[in-house]
Scaffold this motif. Sequence first.
Motif, PDB file in Angstrom:
ATOM      1  N   SER A 186      96.934  18.826 -18.525  1.00  0.00           N
ATOM      2  CA  SER A 186      95.744  19.542 -19.249  1.00  0.00           C
ATOM      3  C   SER A 186      94.535  18.663 -18.214  1.00  0.00           C
ATOM      4  CB  SER A 186      95.949  19.209 -20.831  1.00  0.00           C
ATOM      5  OG  SER A 186      94.988  18.652 -21.555  1.00  0.00           O
ATOM      6  N   ASN A 187      94.781  17.148 -17.959  1.00  0.00           N
ATOM      7  CA  ASN A 187      94.319  16.247 -17.291  1.00  0.00           C
ATOM      8  C   ASN A 187      93.433  17.408 -15.631  1.00  0.00           C
ATOM      9  OD1 ASN A 187      94.661  14.434 -18.996  1.00  0.00           O
ATOM     10  ND2 ASN A 187      96.293  13.194 -17.975  1.00  0.00           N
ATOM     11  N   ARG A 188      94.411  18.172 -14.759  1.00  0.00           N
ATOM     12  CA  ARG A 188      93.853  18.354 -14.067  1.00  0.00           C
ATOM     13  C   ARG A 188      93.087  19.544 -14.243  1.00  0.00           C
ATOM     14  NH1 ARG A 188      97.648  22.047  -9.170  1.00  0.00           N
ATOM     15  NH2 ARG A 188      96.104  22.367  -8.405  1.00  0.00           N
ATOM     16  N   TYR A 189      93.580  19.744 -15.616  1.00  0.00           N
ATOM     17  CA  TYR A 189      91.696  21.376 -15.573  1.00  0.00           C
ATOM     18  C   TYR A 189      90.644  20.752 -16.891  1.00  0.00           C
ATOM     19  CZ  TYR A 189      95.450  24.099 -13.063  1.00  0.00           C
ATOM     20  OH  TYR A 189      96.007  24.904 -12.158  1.00  0.00           O
ATOM     21  N   GLN A 190      90.506  19.827 -16.154  1.00  0.00           N
ATOM     22  CA  GLN A 190      88.760  19.387 -18.160  1.00  0.00           C
ATOM     23  C   GLN A 190      88.251  20.356 -16.846  1.00  0.00           C
ATOM     24  OE1 GLN A 190      89.316  17.249 -20.632  1.00  0.00           O
ATOM     25  NE2 GLN A 190      90.996  17.620 -19.948  1.00  0.00           N
ATOM     26  N   TRP A 191      86.596  19.487 -16.719  1.00  0.00           N
ATOM     27  CA  TRP A 191      85.057  20.607 -16.635  1.00  0.00           C
ATOM     28  C   TRP A 191      85.700  21.213 -14.860  1.00  0.00           C
ATOM     29  CZ3 TRP A 191      81.319  21.965 -13.918  1.00  0.00           C
ATOM     30  CH2 TRP A 191      80.901  22.602 -14.465  1.00  0.00           C
ATOM     31  N   LEU A 192      85.883  19.928 -13.809  1.00  0.00           N
ATOM     32  CA  LEU A 192      85.779  20.253 -12.637  1.00  0.00           C
ATOM     33  C   LEU A 192      86.815  21.232 -11.966  1.00  0.00           C
ATOM     34  CD1 LEU A 192      83.455  17.066 -11.218  1.00  0.00           C
ATOM     35  CD2 LEU A 192      82.582  19.418 -11.616  1.00  0.00           C
ATOM     36  N   GLY A 193      87.802  20.699 -12.612  1.00  0.00           N
ATOM     37  CA  GLY A 193      89.279  21.032 -11.986  1.00  0.00           C
ATOM     38  C   GLY A 193      89.120  22.920 -12.465  1.00  0.00           C
ATOM     39  N   LEU A 195      86.497  24.522 -13.646  1.00  0.00           N
ATOM     40  CA  LEU A 195      85.494  25.498 -12.375  1.00  0.00           C
ATOM     41  C   LEU A 195      86.795  25.884 -11.093  1.00  0.00           C
ATOM     42  CD1 LEU A 195      83.191  26.181 -12.669  1.00  0.00           C
ATOM     43  CD2 LEU A 195      82.336  23.930 -11.321  1.00  0.00           C
ATOM     44  N   GLN A 196      86.893  24.532 -11.126  1.00  0.00           N
ATOM     45  CA  GLN A 196      87.363  24.984  -9.669  1.00  0.00           C
ATOM     46  C   GLN A 196      88.839  25.762  -9.101  1.00  0.00           C
ATOM     47  OE1 GLN A 196      90.881  22.388  -7.868  1.00  0.00           O
ATOM     48  NE2 GLN A 196      90.314  22.574  -5.537  1.00  0.00           N
ATOM     49  N   ALA A 197      88.751  25.843 -10.180  1.00  0.00           N
ATOM     50  CA  ALA A 197      90.091  27.124  -9.917  1.00  0.00           C
ATOM     51  C   ALA A 197      90.033  28.537 -10.652  1.00  0.00           C
ATOM     52  CB  ALA A 197      91.597  26.178 -11.268  1.00  0.00           C
ATOM     53  N   GLY A 202      85.291  33.326 -11.510  1.00  0.00           N
ATOM     54  CA  GLY A 202      84.351  33.615 -11.843  1.00  0.00           C
ATOM     55  C   GLY A 202      83.049  34.116 -10.867  1.00  0.00           C
ATOM     56  N   LEU A 203      83.135  33.871  -9.347  1.00  0.00           N
ATOM     57  CA  LEU A 203      82.359  34.375  -8.113  1.00  0.00           C
ATOM     58  C   LEU A 203      82.479  36.649  -8.330  1.00  0.00           C
ATOM     59  CD1 LEU A 203      80.561  34.091  -6.024  1.00  0.00           C
ATOM     60  CD2 LEU A 203      82.685  34.467  -4.205  1.00  0.00           C
ATOM     61  N   VAL A 204      83.412  36.485  -8.391  1.00  0.00           N
ATOM     62  CA  VAL A 204      83.796  38.165  -8.458  1.00  0.00           C
ATOM     63  C   VAL A 204      83.006  39.116  -9.694  1.00  0.00           C
ATOM     64  CG1 VAL A 204      85.819  40.045  -8.875  1.00  0.00           C
ATOM     65  CG2 VAL A 204      85.593  38.343  -7.240  1.00  0.00           C
ATOM     66  N   ILE A 205      83.488  38.300 -10.735  1.00  0.00           N
ATOM     67  CA  ILE A 205      82.456  38.799 -12.441  1.00  0.00           C
ATOM     68  C   ILE A 205      81.090  38.576 -11.784  1.00  0.00           C
ATOM     69  CG2 ILE A 205      82.274  37.970 -14.648  1.00  0.00           C
ATOM     70  CD1 ILE A 205      84.333  37.202 -14.712  1.00  0.00           C
ATOM     71  N   TRP A 439      94.872  31.535  -5.708  1.00  0.00           N
ATOM     72  CA  TRP A 439      95.420  30.793  -6.236  1.00  0.00           C
ATOM     73  C   TRP A 439      97.645  30.211  -6.043  1.00  0.00           C
ATOM     74  CZ3 TRP A 439      94.852  34.096 -11.291  1.00  0.00           C
ATOM     75  CH2 TRP A 439      93.782  33.853 -11.744  1.00  0.00           C
ATOM     76  N   LYS A 440      97.569  30.655  -5.155  1.00  0.00           N
ATOM     77  CA  LYS A 440      98.824  30.743  -4.369  1.00  0.00           C
ATOM     78  C   LYS A 440      98.568  29.598  -2.674  1.00  0.00           C
ATOM     79  CE  LYS A 440     101.037  35.510  -3.836  1.00  0.00           C
ATOM     80  NZ  LYS A 440     101.200  36.337  -3.304  1.00  0.00           N
TER      81      LYS A 440
END
Length: 445
Positions: A186-193, A195-197, A202-205, A439-440
Motif C-alpha cells: 500500500s505504501n508503494r502505491y501512494q499518489w506518485l507510485g 500514477l507510475q504503475a 493511462g497513456l493508451v486510454i 509491469w514485467k
Amino acid sequence: MGLLPWLLYLQIAPELPLHQTEFLCFALAAIVMWIFRLTPDFVPGLALLLIVVLLGIVPREIAFSGFYSQVFFLIFGIFVLAALLAETAWLHRLETVLVRKNASFPMRLLAVVAAGVLMTLVVPSPLGRASMVQPLVHRFFQNAQAAGNSFLALAHIHGATLLSTIILTGNPLNFVLLGMLDDQTSNRYQWLGWLQAASVAGLVIAVGFAAALFVFGAKRGAGPRAAMQATDTVHVDPLRDWATLGLYVFLLVAILTRPIHQVPLEWIVLALAMAVFFFSGLTLAKLRSKFDWPTLIFVATVVAWGPMLDHLGLSQWLADQMPLLVPIFERNIYLGFAITMAGVFVIRLAVPGAPAFIILATALLPFAQTIGISPWVLGFTILTVSEGFIWPYQHGVFSQNVTMLDAERISYRMSSLIFFNVFFYLLRCGAIFLSIPFWKALNLI
C-alpha cells in the motif's frame, strides 16, 4: 423480456436455495427495466430494496445500508460542493471566453474534456466531477444537432470517468483497493507510485479517447456553427469565489496527505460540505434546484447490492469459482487476463460497479502471489474494467447524463453513445494488455 425473470426462476430454482433464487429473479427484473429505461433509474433499484424487505429475503438494515454507507456520504458531500461551484463565477468565466470567441465544436469538446480531467485531480468521485461540469456542458447543447450533442455528452461522461482509475484521487474505489493490500504494498502505491504503475494504461486510454472524440466527433459535429450567446449574468462574489477555490485546494491537500492523517475521505468531504452551510455559502433554495436527488438515491440503492449479495451467500458462491483461473494464468498470462476481464464484463451486466469490484477483488487478490502477479496489478485490472460501462444503468454518470438529456428534451443519439461506450470499454481492455510488458519491466509480473 418480462418473461426473463420467470424463465430464470425455472432454470435455477432446483439448484439454489429459495431466497437466493428469488433475489436473482427480482434483480434480473430490475436490470431489464434499467436496460430498456422503462422508468427513471432510481425506481427499479428502490423497488428491489422494498420487495426483498417485504418478502423477508434480506433484513431491512442490510437492504437500506447504502443510505448510510461511506459512498453515500461521499457523493452527498461532493454534490453539495458541486452545487457551490456552480454558483461561483469560475465556470461562467470559462464560458464567457468561449462565447466571446464563438468557439468551434472541437474547442467546446476540449473545454468539456479538460474540465473533467482537471477535476479528476481534486474531486475523488466521477459522479461529483460530472455534476460540477454539467452546467458548462448544458450551455453547449443545441437542440437541432443530435450528432454534436451526442459527442458533447460523450466528452462529458468519459472525460469524468476514463482516467478515474489512473489517478489515485480519481475514484473512491482506488482507496478501497489500497485498503485491501498489505502495508508495504500500500505504501508503494501512494499518489506518485500509483500514477507510475498506471502510466502506460493511462497513456493508451488518453490517446484512444482523444482520437475517438476529436477525429470522429469533430466530423459528426461539423456543420453550421450555432452561435453561442452568453447566459444570464452571474452575481460575482469575490469572497465566495475564492473561498470555494480554497475549499478545493484544502480537499486536494487532504487527499494527498491522507497517509499521514488517516482521516476517511468521506468525512473530509462531508465536513467541507457542512462548512458551506455554516458559513451561508449556499442557500437551501439553490441546493434544491441544483442537487441531483434521483441520482443520489440510485447510487444508494446499487451500493446496497454488495451487502445483500454477501448476506445471501452469493458472493461466496462466486468466490468459489475463482480458483479455476489459477492454472490458466500459469499457462498463459495474456489468456488469464483476457478471461478475467471477460468475467468482469459479464458480472457487470448484472452487478453494479462498486459491489462487482469488491466481490471480485476479495475473491481474486489472495491468489495473486500464487500466479506471480502483484496484488495491485490484479486489483487495478479488475477496477479499471469494472469501471467501464455500456448501458446507462451500469454507471451513475451515464445514467445522470441520459436522464438530464431526456428531461430537457435535448436531441441526441443513444446508438452513438452505446457504440462509443463499447469502443471505450475495449480501449480499457487494450490498455491493460499493453501495460503487461511495462509491469514485467517493473517486476510486478
